[in-house]
Design a protein around this motif. Structure first.
Motif, mmCIF file in Angstrom:
data_model
loop_
_atom_site.group_PDB
_atom_site.id
_atom_site.type_symbol
_atom_site.label_atom_id
_atom_site.label_comp_id
_atom_site.label_asym_id
_atom_site.label_seq_id
_atom_site.Cartn_x
_atom_site.Cartn_y
_atom_site.Cartn_z
ATOM 1 N N GLY A 67 0.810 -1.203 0.000
ATOM 2 C CA GLY A 67 0.000 0.000 0.000
ATOM 3 C C GLY A 67 0.847 1.258 0.000
ATOM 4 N N THR A 68 2.003 1.198 0.642
ATOM 5 C CA THR A 68 2.939 2.325 0.642
ATOM 6 C C THR A 68 3.637 2.429 -0.706
ATOM 7 O OG1 THR A 68 3.348 1.856 2.983
ATOM 8 C CG2 THR A 68 4.875 3.362 1.884
ATOM 9 N N GLN A 70 2.697 1.348 -3.612
ATOM 10 C CA GLN A 70 1.869 1.667 -4.764
ATOM 11 C C GLN A 70 1.745 3.169 -4.966
ATOM 12 O OE1 GLN A 70 -1.378 3.145 -4.804
ATOM 13 N NE2 GLN A 70 -1.438 3.472 -2.591
ATOM 14 N N GLU A 71 1.796 3.938 -3.870
ATOM 15 C CA GLU A 71 1.622 5.374 -4.015
ATOM 16 C C GLU A 71 2.788 5.984 -4.786
ATOM 17 O OE1 GLU A 71 0.932 8.904 -0.882
ATOM 18 O OE2 GLU A 71 -0.490 7.248 -0.740
ATOM 19 N N GLY A 275 -5.302 7.902 -0.181
ATOM 20 C CA GLY A 275 -6.371 6.918 -0.098
ATOM 21 C C GLY A 275 -7.697 7.547 0.271
ATOM 22 N N LEU A 304 -8.988 1.858 -1.357
ATOM 23 C CA LEU A 304 -8.039 1.174 -0.490
ATOM 24 C C LEU A 304 -7.862 -0.283 -0.896
ATOM 25 C CD1 LEU A 304 -9.315 2.597 2.901
ATOM 26 C CD2 LEU A 304 -7.532 3.513 1.404
ATOM 27 N N PHE A 305 -6.758 -0.845 -0.482
ATOM 28 C CA PHE A 305 -6.522 -2.271 -0.655
ATOM 29 C C PHE A 305 -7.148 -3.034 0.514
ATOM 30 C CE2 PHE A 305 -2.807 -0.698 -3.140
ATOM 31 C CZ PHE A 305 -3.163 -1.283 -4.348
ATOM 32 N N LYS A 312 -9.529 -3.592 5.611
ATOM 33 C CA LYS A 312 -8.530 -2.619 5.187
ATOM 34 C C LYS A 312 -7.142 -3.044 5.651
ATOM 35 C CE LYS A 312 -6.951 2.035 6.266
ATOM 36 N NZ LYS A 312 -7.140 3.225 7.127
ATOM 37 N N ILE A 313 -6.169 -2.880 4.766
ATOM 38 C CA ILE A 313 -4.792 -3.214 5.104
ATOM 39 C C ILE A 313 -4.226 -2.154 6.044
ATOM 40 C CG2 ILE A 313 -2.462 -3.297 4.134
ATOM 41 C CD1 ILE A 313 -3.607 -4.777 1.774
ATOM 42 N N GLY A 320 -1.381 -6.892 5.452
ATOM 43 C CA GLY A 320 -1.239 -6.765 4.010
ATOM 44 C C GLY A 320 -0.037 -7.545 3.514
ATOM 45 N N LEU A 339 -0.923 -2.932 -9.691
ATOM 46 C CA LEU A 339 -1.130 -1.643 -9.047
ATOM 47 C C LEU A 339 -1.574 -0.569 -10.034
ATOM 48 C CD1 LEU A 339 1.941 -1.564 -6.643
ATOM 49 C CD2 LEU A 339 -0.414 -2.187 -6.112
ATOM 50 N N LEU A 349 -5.790 -7.623 -1.963
ATOM 51 C CA LEU A 349 -4.337 -7.703 -2.029
ATOM 52 C C LEU A 349 -3.876 -8.843 -1.141
ATOM 53 C CD1 LEU A 349 -1.883 -6.338 -3.296
ATOM 54 C CD2 LEU A 349 -1.744 -4.851 -1.311
#
Length: 551
Positions: A67-68, A70-71, A275, A304-305, A312-313, A320, A339, A349
């Protein structure tokens, strides 16, 4: 950039540049927001062209996860799209920068579930993350450890970015003027924030969080501005004493929404996505940025993933996928591909989605050269090849799908080796040498790991029913009369003919294939059987049928 740098030319032909102007691909849609923001490019007070600044944020209170990551990837996709849209007649795009900002001055509020030495972190709750010992014992602080993990993977993927630490900025006084500006607009900021808070929270809320001179913790206490231009405030410390102290030079941390706004203004951020859970934060921070004399960046609100349970992750839960996990079971390219797609839709995910992502990436990569330019610009591979320097070029293909590879490894068992898999690939792949097929060799390693951890423990072959046994015997007899190198299509034809024979009583071919998968492979799903027979080998397949009939 790393050694896997971009393989595509930096200068695009006119067809690409014209198609980009109207492309509906989301990176171009986002980039056009910046074109509207700066029709003539971003310029300083003298009129000189300066870089458009893209930012991504990371809170190092827990280990970085996808999640980090992907940004940074998605922001880079927009950055590259903006550069295409601003490419001039000489092939030169408008200048850009990407800052990966770590909010490591934040006080630790909760001990993550997925770290060792939890007592060490518990004893330091409330302190800035860069002033807490590293529970892993490898870096000077907990934040330094997590920052290093993030940078390690950003570097591996070849991102072009500048890492900025909040602690460095606060401690070095680089943010001092911005902090004074917050104090000067203290009442206006409070007027924005207080109506958004519950009544109980309003009593203790402060835009500025002083650092206790006695405990070193970031305090959630009200403050009184004593001298904004000097950065002086008054507050009650944890021991009840009234303290008058400067907020400069690392002696404070701004409250989250205020900190975000201050950062946008101080750094001159033009684009930052976030997000859906931060939608309200972005709105309030945008209002505060305006009060501080700046402007809210452009940005995408992404969905969100979710983990395999639909939750939520969370960094603190550690529920995650880590980047290491994805790269153990799938390729770098497949991660980027997954992604890229549909950022405004919630996505699962977990490890179960990796095999499909691998095969879909290669499907899109193989078909791209035949696509008209308009479709190419909507192809994830077109963007990925220009974003982080993924190896190879468009049009390349895998001689074996990852799904088929997993089926082969599943039959070979949990103890299968890389050399063993390659010996079977010799039945199907010309020049079956790992050196000649590096991408496939990477996936062989991934398939062995995925099978070991997720497939082998679940495989269980069942005995065939009477009609299924008769069909298997007929298939064996048909295969016995074929040459070993008949090929996947010829084998597939025989499989179809047996399944369509009404004598065996299958209501549909689907039932026949399901029987093959469950009795031969031990799974309810499987590959195209003709391809599997060609890969596994005719003699080996007949032996597999014999084992099923002997049950």
């Amino acid at each position: 950039m790393t050694d896997n740098a971009q393989t595509e030319p930096a200068i695009f032909d006119n067809a690409v540049l014209e198609a980009a102007k109207v492309s509906k691909a989301w990176p171009f849609e986002e980039a056009r927001k910046l074109i509207k923001r700066y029709p003539d490019g971003k310029r300083d007070a003298t009129g000189a062209l300066v870089p458009v600044l893209f930012e991504t944020g990371y809170g190092p209170s827990g280990l970085p996860h996808i999640g980090t990551f992907q940004e940074v990837l998605r922001t880079t996709l927009v950055r590259r799209a903006y550069e295409v849209l601003t490419t001039d007649a000489t092939g030169t795009p408008a200048p850009t920068r990407l800052v990966a900002f770590s909010d490591d001055m934040d006080g630790l509020r909760k001990v993550p579930d997925n770290v060792p030495n939890k007592d060490l972190l518990t004893a330091n709750l409330g302190k800035p993350l860069t002033r807490i010992p590293d529970p892993f014992g490898t870096h000077e602080s907990f934040a330094h450890h997590n920052n290093a993990k993030l940078r390690q993977f950003l570097d591996r993927f070849g991102f072009d970015y500048e890492f900025v630490s909040a602690s460095d900025r606060y401690n070095s006084s680089a943010f001092d003027e911005a902090l004074k500006n917050v104090l000067r607009h203290y009442d206006e900021i409070m007027a924005i924030m207080l109506p958004t808070l519950r009544e109980e929270r309003r009593k203790t809320y402060s835009p500025v969080l002083p650092v206790s001179p006695t405990t070193g913790a970031v305090l959630q206490v009200p403050i009184e501005v004593v001298d904004a231009d000097a950065g002086l405030v008054r507050f009650t410390d944890a021991d009840g004493s009234v303290i008058e102290q400067s907020i400069l030079g690392g002696w404070s941390k701004l409250q989250w929404k205020v900190d975000w706004a201050m950062r946008w203004v101080a750094l001159g951020v033009d684009y930052e996505m976030c997000g859906k859970d931060l939608t309200d934060s972005a709105t309030q921070s945008g209002r505060i940025a305006k009060v501080l004399g700046g402007r809210r960046p452009e940005g995408l609100i992404y969905e969100l993933f979710l983990d395999e349970k639909g939750e939520k992750i969370s960094k603190s839960k550690g529920n995650g996928l880590t980047i290491e996990q994805w790269l153990e079971y799938g390729s770098e390219e497949s991660l980027g591909f997954y992604l890229f797609r549909e950022p405004k839709s919630a996505k699962s995910l977990h490890v179960g989605i990796i095999p499909r992502a691998v095969d879909e990436y290669w499907q899109f990569r193989e078909k791209m050269p035949a696509q008209p330019v308009e479709q190419q610009l909507g192809n994830p591979v077109w963007h990925l090849l220009r974003t982080t320097g993924y190896r190879g070029g468009a049009g390349e293909s895998l001689p074996v799908t990852f799904g088929l590879l997993l089926n082969l490894v599943g039959v070979l068992g949990a103890g299968a080796s890389r050399d063993q898999v390659w010996s079977y690939l010799g039945n199907y792949v010309a020049n079956a040498d790992p050196a000649a097929h590096p991408a496939l060799d990477t996936l062989v390693t991934c398939a062995l790991a995925y099978n070991r951890d997720f497939i082998a423990p679940t495989l269980k072959r069942r005995a065939p029913a009477a009609n299924e046994a008769a069909a298997l015997a007929a298939l064996d007899a048909a295969l016995a009369g074929m040459p070993a190198d008949a090929g996947a299509e010829a084998f597939q034809t025989v499989v179809y003919e047996v399944g369509k024979d009404e004598a065996f009583g299958f209501e549909s071919l689907r039932d026949w294939f399901k029987a093959l998968y469950e009795t031969l492979l031990g799974s309810s799903q499987g590959p195209r059987m003709g391809s599997f027979i060609a890969l596994y080998g005719l003699a080996n397949t007949r032996a597999l049928i014999a084992e099923a009939l002997a049950v």
